[in-house]
Write an enzyme that holds these catalytic residues in place. Structure first.
Site, mmCIF file in Angstrom:
data_model
loop_
_atom_site.group_PDB
_atom_site.id
_atom_site.type_symbol
_atom_site.label_atom_id
_atom_site.label_comp_id
_atom_site.label_asym_id
_atom_site.label_seq_id
_atom_site.Cartn_x
_atom_site.Cartn_y
_atom_site.Cartn_z
ATOM 1 N N ASN A 114 0.758 -1.079 0.038
ATOM 2 C CA ASN A 114 0.068 -0.337 -0.038
ATOM 3 C C ASN A 114 0.896 1.085 0.059
ATOM 4 O O ASN A 114 2.073 1.325 0.451
ATOM 5 C CB ASN A 114 -0.735 0.038 1.372
ATOM 6 C CG ASN A 114 -1.658 1.133 1.304
ATOM 7 O OD1 ASN A 114 -2.534 1.662 0.570
ATOM 8 N ND2 ASN A 114 -1.771 1.780 2.501
ATOM 9 N N HIS A 116 0.849 4.852 1.419
ATOM 10 C CA HIS A 116 0.135 5.806 2.439
ATOM 11 C C HIS A 116 0.819 7.378 2.544
ATOM 12 O O HIS A 116 1.917 7.575 2.378
ATOM 13 C CB HIS A 116 0.329 5.117 3.917
ATOM 14 C CG HIS A 116 -0.340 6.046 4.849
ATOM 15 N ND1 HIS A 116 -1.739 5.931 5.031
ATOM 16 C CD2 HIS A 116 0.118 6.954 5.948
ATOM 17 C CE1 HIS A 116 -2.029 6.883 6.130
ATOM 18 N NE2 HIS A 116 -0.923 7.467 6.469
ATOM 19 N N SER A 143 4.805 6.725 2.454
ATOM 20 C CA SER A 143 5.544 5.303 2.660
ATOM 21 C C SER A 143 4.793 4.344 1.827
ATOM 22 O O SER A 143 3.608 4.570 1.593
ATOM 23 C CB SER A 143 5.366 5.056 4.175
ATOM 24 O OG SER A 143 5.659 5.954 5.115
ATOM 25 N N ASP A 152 -2.116 0.835 8.199
ATOM 26 C CA ASP A 152 -1.077 1.431 8.064
ATOM 27 C C ASP A 152 0.349 1.246 9.062
ATOM 28 O O ASP A 152 0.997 1.909 9.134
ATOM 29 C CB ASP A 152 -1.315 3.074 7.951
ATOM 30 C CG ASP A 152 -2.316 3.199 7.129
ATOM 31 O OD1 ASP A 152 -2.783 2.608 6.057
ATOM 32 O OD2 ASP A 152 -3.360 4.303 7.391
HETATM 33 C C1 GAR Z 1 -2.770 9.093 -2.289
HETATM 34 O O1 GAR Z 1 -2.384 10.082 -1.676
HETATM 35 C C2 GAR Z 1 -2.856 7.740 -1.339
HETATM 36 O O2 GAR Z 1 -1.333 7.950 -0.603
HETATM 37 C C3 GAR Z 1 -3.848 7.950 -0.503
HETATM 38 O O3 GAR Z 1 -4.750 8.429 -1.160
HETATM 39 C C4 GAR Z 1 -4.303 9.121 -2.453
HETATM 40 C C5 GAR Z 1 -4.954 8.389 -3.554
HETATM 41 O O4 GAR Z 1 -4.650 9.211 -4.622
HETATM 42 N N1 GAR Z 1 -4.226 6.802 0.111
HETATM 43 C C6 GAR Z 1 -4.518 6.673 1.450
HETATM 44 O O5 GAR Z 1 -4.826 7.607 2.146
HETATM 45 C C7 GAR Z 1 -4.647 5.562 1.841
HETATM 46 N N2 GAR Z 1 -4.926 5.143 3.354
HETATM 47 P P1 GAR Z 1 -4.681 8.624 -6.231
HETATM 48 O O6 GAR Z 1 -6.265 7.656 -6.203
HETATM 49 O O7 GAR Z 1 -4.582 9.709 -6.867
HETATM 50 O O8 GAR Z 1 -3.864 7.456 -6.393
#
Ligand code: GAR
Length: 221
Positions: A114, A116, A143, A152
């Site tokens: 994942n 994060h 990360s 996480d």
């Molecule tokens: C990203 O910033 C990712 O790190 C976060 O959501 C966004 C998705 O953007 N993920 C989380 O918060 C997971 N807990 P994206 O759809 O444009 O890749």
């Protein structure tokens, strides 16, 4: 006779929305010699923008709407079945905004990673950029980690840091972090696909040589 193509790790990606990290992974996988290929993309929300990135890259994409199922186990069983039909060996969560169950984690143990948006173990969970600003940290980032039952909290494969700058608001900081997510996630996928990441003692150990000379100071001294 043409040389046989090197075997590439079969990757499935789960998304919930925009899919910019998915796009970064698709672009990386399109490069000659990259050791992984994305074989399927699943969104839990109809209309997730990232589905278009998959289709544009010629990758199978489908919606498995969690709301259409009677509870998380049924939803996750359908997701796993679809991933296994596609022959997925490694699962990448990319902005997948559902907390996965212990059973799902166990099924994909050591095979699910994942991204994060924080320097874990700081700021697990939601609203990471707001919380980083509220805490007054001067470095923030992202990360890539293995997924375990602790949200996480799994072994960290890689991290990227950015400065927190005067005048930042959550949106500006999020955009700066997202820029490094797009570099870090493909780099970590490459390491995993090359078999260079080993889980040992609750940590992810990476084999090979590293340039450890990089430093990020904020403010620069
Ligand atoms: C990203 O910033 C990712 O790190 C976060 O959501 C966004 C998705 O953007 N993920 C989380 O918060 C997971 N807990 P994206 O759809 O444009 O890749």
């Amino acid at each position: 006779m043409a040389e046989a193509a090197a075997r590439r790790l079969k990757v499935g990606v789960l998304i919930s929305g925009r899919g910019s990290n998915l796009k970064a992974l698709l672009d990386a996988c399109a490069a000659p010699g990259f050791p992984a290929e994305i074989v399927t993309v699943i969104a839990n929300r109809p209309g997730a923008g990232g589905l278009e990135h998959a289709r544009a890259a010629g990758v199978a994409a489908e919606v498995i709407d969690h709301k259409a199922f009677d509870g998380k186990p049924a939803f996750e069983t359908a997701v796993t079945a679809a991933l296994e039909r596609a022959g997925v060996e490694l699962l990448c969560l990319a902005g997948f905004m559902r907390v996965v169950s212990a059973a799902f984690v166990q099924h994909w143990h050591g095979r699910m990673i994942n991204v994060h948006p924080s320097l874990l173990p700081l700021f697990p969970g939601l609203d990471t950029h707001e919380r980083a600003l509220a805490a007054g940290v001067k470095l923030h980032g992202c990360s890539v980690h293995f997924v375990t039952e602790e949200v996480d909290g799994g072994p960290i494969i890689g991290q990227a840091a950015v400065p927190v700058l005067p005048g930042d608001d959550p949106a500006r900081l999020a955009a700066r972090v997202l820029g490094v997510e797009h570099r870090l996630y493909p780099a970590c996928l490459r390491l995993v696909a090359e078999g260079r990441v080993r889980l040992a003692g609750g940590k992810a150990e990476i084999s090979g040589d590293f340039d450890g000379s990089g430093q990020l100071l904020n403010p620069a001294l």
